[in-house]
Design an enzyme around this catalytic site. Structure first.
Site, mmCIF file in Angstrom:
data_model
loop_
_atom_site.group_PDB
_atom_site.id
_atom_site.type_symbol
_atom_site.label_atom_id
_atom_site.label_comp_id
_atom_site.label_asym_id
_atom_site.label_seq_id
_atom_site.Cartn_x
_atom_site.Cartn_y
_atom_site.Cartn_z
ATOM 1 N N HIS A 1 0.831 -1.200 0.000
ATOM 2 C CA HIS A 1 0.000 0.000 0.000
ATOM 3 C C HIS A 1 0.868 1.253 0.000
ATOM 4 O O HIS A 1 2.017 1.217 0.452
ATOM 5 C CB HIS A 1 -0.932 -0.010 1.215
ATOM 6 C CG HIS A 1 -1.842 -1.190 1.218
ATOM 7 N ND1 HIS A 1 -3.015 -1.226 0.509
ATOM 8 C CD2 HIS A 1 -1.726 -2.414 1.799
ATOM 9 C CE1 HIS A 1 -3.591 -2.400 0.673
ATOM 10 N NE2 HIS A 1 -2.822 -3.147 1.449
ATOM 11 N N GLY B 1 3.878 -23.323 9.686
ATOM 12 C CA GLY B 1 2.657 -22.671 10.139
ATOM 13 C C GLY B 1 2.874 -21.255 10.630
ATOM 14 O O GLY B 1 3.854 -20.951 11.301
ATOM 15 N N THR C 1 10.913 -11.259 4.360
ATOM 16 C CA THR C 1 10.951 -9.921 3.784
ATOM 17 C C THR C 1 11.859 -9.837 2.567
ATOM 18 O O THR C 1 11.807 -8.862 1.839
ATOM 19 C CB THR C 1 11.427 -8.896 4.831
ATOM 20 O OG1 THR C 1 12.756 -9.241 5.240
ATOM 21 C CG2 THR C 1 10.508 -8.867 6.044
#
Length: 183
Positions: free
Chosen positions: A113, A140, A163
């Site tokens: 965003h 998980g 990342t």
């Protein structure tokens, strides 16, 4: 150029667009059909979900509940397995290689965003692809952020936040995920 065309071209677009709203509604219907179908009837995945995805290889299995934003950007190789609670926000291509498995509650995010609050309030975002090679294990609760590529035979530890790209054969853990050993 429409907002959908901008999204598909990897450009900044407005996610508040009516055409994109309609595509997300179509995905919600397919996801709802999958998530509410009795397990004995559902099988590997309901036809509505299979039809939504860009491509599905042989012997793929998606546990319920499952969620995706659009589905049309999701490409699964052969023998891909999603455990319960996985989320794929596929505003850009998500490519999953053969024999890749996801533990429960894995999240894949393609949308980035706008950082500027005014632009963000206008719904501006950009989709960055996420690619997973063959024979990848994602533990998980792991989160894969926009634009990452995971190499063949890599392992993502449970709860890790990826990342950056992960090299083939690497095992990464933590937040942010860092390599711990090569296979």
């Amino acid at each position: 150029m429409s907002e959908r065309e901008k999204m598909q071209a990897g450009q900044w677009y407005c996610c508040l667009d009516p055409e994109l709203d309609a595509l997300r509604a179509q995905a919600r219907r397919a996801v709802h059909a999958h998530n509410t179908c009795a397990p004995d009837t559902r099988g590997a995945m309901v036809p509505e979900l299979r039809a939504l995805f860009k491509s599905v290889g042989q012997d793929c299995f998606v546990e319920a509940p499952f969620h995706c934003a659009y589905g049309l950007n999701l490409q699964l190789g052969d023998r891909v397995y999603f455990n319960a609670g996985c989320v794929v926000l596929d505003t850009a291509p998500v490519r999953v290689g053969d024999d890749t498995m996801f533990g429960p509650n894995v999240q894949i995010y393609c949308a980035r965003h706008a950082k500027n609050p005014t632009e963000r309030a206008q719904g501006l975002e950009i989709g960055l692809p996420v690619t997973l090679g063959q024979n990848v294990w994602v533990g998980g609760g792991a989160i894969l952020l926009p634009g990452v590529t995971i190499g063949d035979n890599a392992t993502i530890g449970a709860g890790s936040v990826v990342t950056k790209d992960v090299a083939a054969g690497d095992t990464v853990v933590g937040n942010p995920a860092r390599p711990v050993r090569r296979s």
